[in-house]
Scaffold this motif. Structure first.
Motif, mmCIF file in Angstrom:
data_model
loop_
_atom_site.group_PDB
_atom_site.id
_atom_site.type_symbol
_atom_site.label_atom_id
_atom_site.label_comp_id
_atom_site.label_asym_id
_atom_site.label_seq_id
_atom_site.Cartn_x
_atom_site.Cartn_y
_atom_site.Cartn_z
ATOM 1 N N ARG A 118 -9.909 -14.513 4.924
ATOM 2 C CA ARG A 118 -10.957 -13.524 5.192
ATOM 3 C C ARG A 118 -11.581 -13.727 6.573
ATOM 4 N N VAL A 119 -12.114 -12.637 7.080
ATOM 5 C CA VAL A 119 -12.734 -12.677 8.407
ATOM 6 C C VAL A 119 -14.251 -12.696 8.267
ATOM 7 N N THR A 120 -14.736 -12.049 7.179
ATOM 8 C CA THR A 120 -16.129 -12.205 6.749
ATOM 9 C C THR A 120 -16.050 -12.532 5.262
ATOM 10 N N ASN A 121 -17.195 -12.742 4.655
ATOM 11 C CA ASN A 121 -17.173 -13.101 3.237
ATOM 12 C C ASN A 121 -16.576 -11.994 2.372
ATOM 13 N N SER A 122 -16.726 -10.745 2.820
ATOM 14 C CA SER A 122 -16.293 -9.615 1.983
ATOM 15 C C SER A 122 -15.020 -8.939 2.470
ATOM 16 N N LEU A 123 -14.596 -9.198 3.716
ATOM 17 C CA LEU A 123 -13.471 -8.442 4.274
ATOM 18 C C LEU A 123 -12.327 -9.322 4.771
ATOM 19 N N PHE A 124 -11.130 -8.780 4.579
ATOM 20 C CA PHE A 124 -9.887 -9.366 5.092
ATOM 21 C C PHE A 124 -9.527 -8.634 6.377
ATOM 22 N N ALA A 125 -9.028 -9.382 7.372
ATOM 23 C CA ALA A 125 -8.473 -8.726 8.560
ATOM 24 C C ALA A 125 -7.153 -9.394 8.907
ATOM 25 N N GLY A 126 -6.222 -8.610 9.392
ATOM 26 C CA GLY A 126 -4.926 -9.168 9.782
ATOM 27 C C GLY A 126 -4.270 -8.269 10.807
ATOM 28 N N ILE A 127 -3.267 -8.832 11.488
ATOM 29 C CA ILE A 127 -2.495 -8.031 12.440
ATOM 30 C C ILE A 127 -1.117 -7.824 11.834
ATOM 31 N N GLN A 128 -0.773 -6.565 11.636
ATOM 32 C CA GLN A 128 0.511 -6.221 11.038
ATOM 33 C C GLN A 128 1.457 -5.734 12.129
ATOM 34 N N MET A 129 2.731 -6.127 11.995
ATOM 35 C CA MET A 129 3.737 -5.636 12.942
ATOM 36 C C MET A 129 4.897 -5.041 12.177
ATOM 37 N N ILE A 130 5.393 -3.951 12.686
ATOM 38 C CA ILE A 130 6.587 -3.342 12.114
ATOM 39 C C ILE A 130 7.552 -3.034 13.259
ATOM 40 N N MET A 131 8.770 -3.591 13.101
ATOM 41 C CA MET A 131 9.779 -3.510 14.164
ATOM 42 C C MET A 131 10.579 -2.212 14.025
ATOM 43 N N PRO A 132 11.226 -1.794 15.114
ATOM 44 C CA PRO A 132 12.046 -0.585 15.042
ATOM 45 C C PRO A 132 13.014 -0.657 13.853
ATOM 46 N N GLY A 133 13.058 0.417 13.091
ATOM 47 C CA GLY A 133 13.991 0.502 11.972
ATOM 48 C C GLY A 133 13.508 -0.142 10.678
ATOM 49 N N GLU A 134 12.420 -0.871 10.736
ATOM 50 C CA GLU A 134 11.955 -1.561 9.520
ATOM 51 C C GLU A 134 11.148 -0.639 8.611
ATOM 52 N N VAL A 135 11.096 -1.041 7.342
ATOM 53 C CA VAL A 135 10.251 -0.353 6.359
ATOM 54 C C VAL A 135 9.448 -1.420 5.611
ATOM 55 N N ALA A 136 8.155 -1.192 5.488
ATOM 56 C CA ALA A 136 7.327 -2.027 4.609
ATOM 57 C C ALA A 136 7.186 -1.236 3.317
ATOM 58 N N PRO A 137 7.759 -1.748 2.218
ATOM 59 C CA PRO A 137 7.974 -0.926 1.020
ATOM 60 C C PRO A 137 6.706 -0.415 0.338
ATOM 61 N N ALA A 138 6.868 0.682 -0.388
ATOM 62 C CA ALA A 138 5.734 1.362 -1.034
ATOM 63 C C ALA A 138 5.107 0.501 -2.124
ATOM 64 N N HIS A 139 3.810 0.448 -2.091
ATOM 65 C CA HIS A 139 3.048 -0.208 -3.163
ATOM 66 C C HIS A 139 1.653 0.407 -3.200
ATOM 67 N N ARG A 140 0.873 -0.016 -4.176
ATOM 68 C CA ARG A 140 -0.541 0.373 -4.197
ATOM 69 C C ARG A 140 -1.361 -0.730 -4.818
ATOM 70 N N HIS A 141 -2.630 -0.749 -4.473
ATOM 71 C CA HIS A 141 -3.502 -1.815 -4.971
ATOM 72 C C HIS A 141 -4.947 -1.342 -5.068
ATOM 73 N N ALA A 142 -5.729 -2.131 -5.807
ATOM 74 C CA ALA A 142 -7.131 -1.768 -6.034
ATOM 75 C C ALA A 142 -7.951 -1.837 -4.751
ATOM 76 N N ALA A 143 -7.521 -2.692 -3.816
ATOM 77 C CA ALA A 143 -8.254 -2.814 -2.559
ATOM 78 C C ALA A 143 -7.970 -1.601 -1.668
ATOM 79 N N SER A 144 -8.968 -1.195 -0.902
ATOM 80 C CA SER A 144 -8.784 -0.147 0.101
ATOM 81 C C SER A 144 -8.447 -0.809 1.431
ATOM 82 N N ALA A 145 -7.718 -0.051 2.274
ATOM 83 C CA ALA A 145 -7.305 -0.585 3.573
ATOM 84 C C ALA A 145 -7.591 0.432 4.663
ATOM 85 N N ILE A 146 -7.813 -0.079 5.848
ATOM 86 C CA ILE A 146 -7.812 0.784 7.029
ATOM 87 C C ILE A 146 -6.904 0.131 8.068
#
Ligand code: GTQ
Length: 354
Positions: free
Chosen positions: A96-124
């Motif tokens: 976590r970056v604060t007590n309540s929030l997660f932060a991260g840096i995501q990378m997606i390379m040419p041609g890649e797919v990050a597969p479909a999912h869903r979760h209770a947490a919201s994301a921006i």
């Protein structure tokens, strides 16, 4: 017995005696899973917010090269999400970056797919680098460019893909620690890595961001817009600054809104975009929502509780709850920010001050 104990308390010579009696009592009640409130009252019900988190800046040069290096170690498919977590230096290992929030840096390379999912947490997502990768959310593909602000609401199916020829990097912020605080996490994976798209690419901004709404649109507690593009928002803060509509603390700042209700984009998180004119020296501000900032353009510093954080393009920094801060802009700068303010406001506990 009770009278005798009360008399002993008054008598200083039996101070040791009463302490020993108390300790013995605490030990006995601990065995029954109870504890005395009076020993923890002050540290539990604090006069002012006490935060474990520290102000900190992650410089994009470091972040980008390490994220690129991770691209050689694991695929997006294998990782599910190839993300390097931005850990608050005081909260290592807690994701976590604060007590309540997660932060991260995501990378997606040419041609890649990050597969479909869903979760209770919201994301921006706030896009940092690259162009032409997409996030597909609830049947809409949102193609992304730097500065775009993308919403993945709670339980919305989403996958990411990159048909372009450049890696794409973005900041993820999720309310995972808040969801886990309530111990209310659910997640689901889909058989197909990519969801079927049922709407025009980028449809929701055109549809809901135009001043008209489909008749009968129900009021939801989260925005129907998937991508608030930089191309649309950036000129608005430029016009505000030109018109002199500049807040002494925040600069020329807009709030990302749910066009149906005027409320925040998500029930748990809200975001802003601000233009700081060249030479801006902000007045001090503090609020109970710990805030994550991204420098979208420019160069400057933010002084947090006496500590100076220097920032430039794509740097990410965090200001803990109730720490006084002020921005200084060396060049004309644009700052994106996000926090858990709506969650606190829903609970009636949010405060701001000087
Ligand atoms: O893109 O769905 O940074 O599920 C962490 C968890 C991103 C995502 C994160 C996630 C995602």
């Amino acid at each position: 017995m009770a009278v005798a104990a009360a008399e002993k308390t008054k008598n200083p010579s039996s101070k040791h005696n009463i302490e020993a009696m108390r300790e013995a009592f605490y030990e006995r009640i601990a065995k029954k899973d109870m504890a005395p409130l009076w020993k923890v009252m002050r540290s539990m019900v604090t006069k002012e917010p006490v935060s474990r988190c520290q102000p900190h800046v992650w410089h994009f040069d470091d972040v980008k090269s390490l994220v690129m290096e991770s691209g050689g170690l694991i695929t997006a498919e294998e990782a599910e999400r190839r993300v390097l977590i931005l850990e608050n230096p005081a909260l290592h290992g807690e994701s976590r970056v604060t007590n309540s929030l997660f932060a991260g840096i995501q990378m997606i390379m040419p041609g890649e797919v990050a597969p479909a999912h869903r979760h209770a947490a919201s994301a921006i997502r706030f896009v940092l680098d690259g162009e032409g990768a997409y996030t597909a959310v609830e049947g809409e593909k949102a193609f992304m460019a730097p500065g775009d602000f993308v919403i993945t609401a709670n339980w919305a199916p989403h996958d990411h893909g990159n048909p372009s020829n450049k890696p794409m990097l973005w900041l993820d912020v999720l309310d995972v620690p808040a969801v886990n605080f309530f111990e209310a996490s659910f997640a689901e994976h889909f058989d197909d890595a990519m969801q079927k798209t049922t709407r025009q690419d980028g449809d929701s901004l055109n549809f809901y961001g135009s001043g008209v709404l489909p008749d009968g649109t129900p009021a939801m507690n989260r925005t129907p817009i998937i991508n608030y593009t930089y191309a649309r928002t950036r000129p608005i803060i430029a016009r505000m600054a030109q018109a002199g509509d500049i807040d002494k603390r925040h600069g020329a700042r807009v709030r990302y809104a749910n066009p149906v209700t005027g409320g925040p984009v998500l029930p748990t998180m809200s975001a802003n975009l601000a233009l700081l004119p060249k030479g801006f020296k902000g007045e001090p501000y503090r609020s109970t929502d710990g805030t994550i900032f991204v420098c979208a353009e420019g160069k400057g510093t933010t002084t947090v509780d006496g500590k100076v954080l220097e920032w430039g393009p794509q740097d990410v920094f965090v200001v803990p709850p109730w720490k006084r801060y002020s921005h200084q802009a060396e060049k004309e700068s644009v700052l994106f920010s996000i926090s858990d303010r709506p969650a606190q406001q829903a609970l009636g506990i949010w405060r701001e001050g000087k």
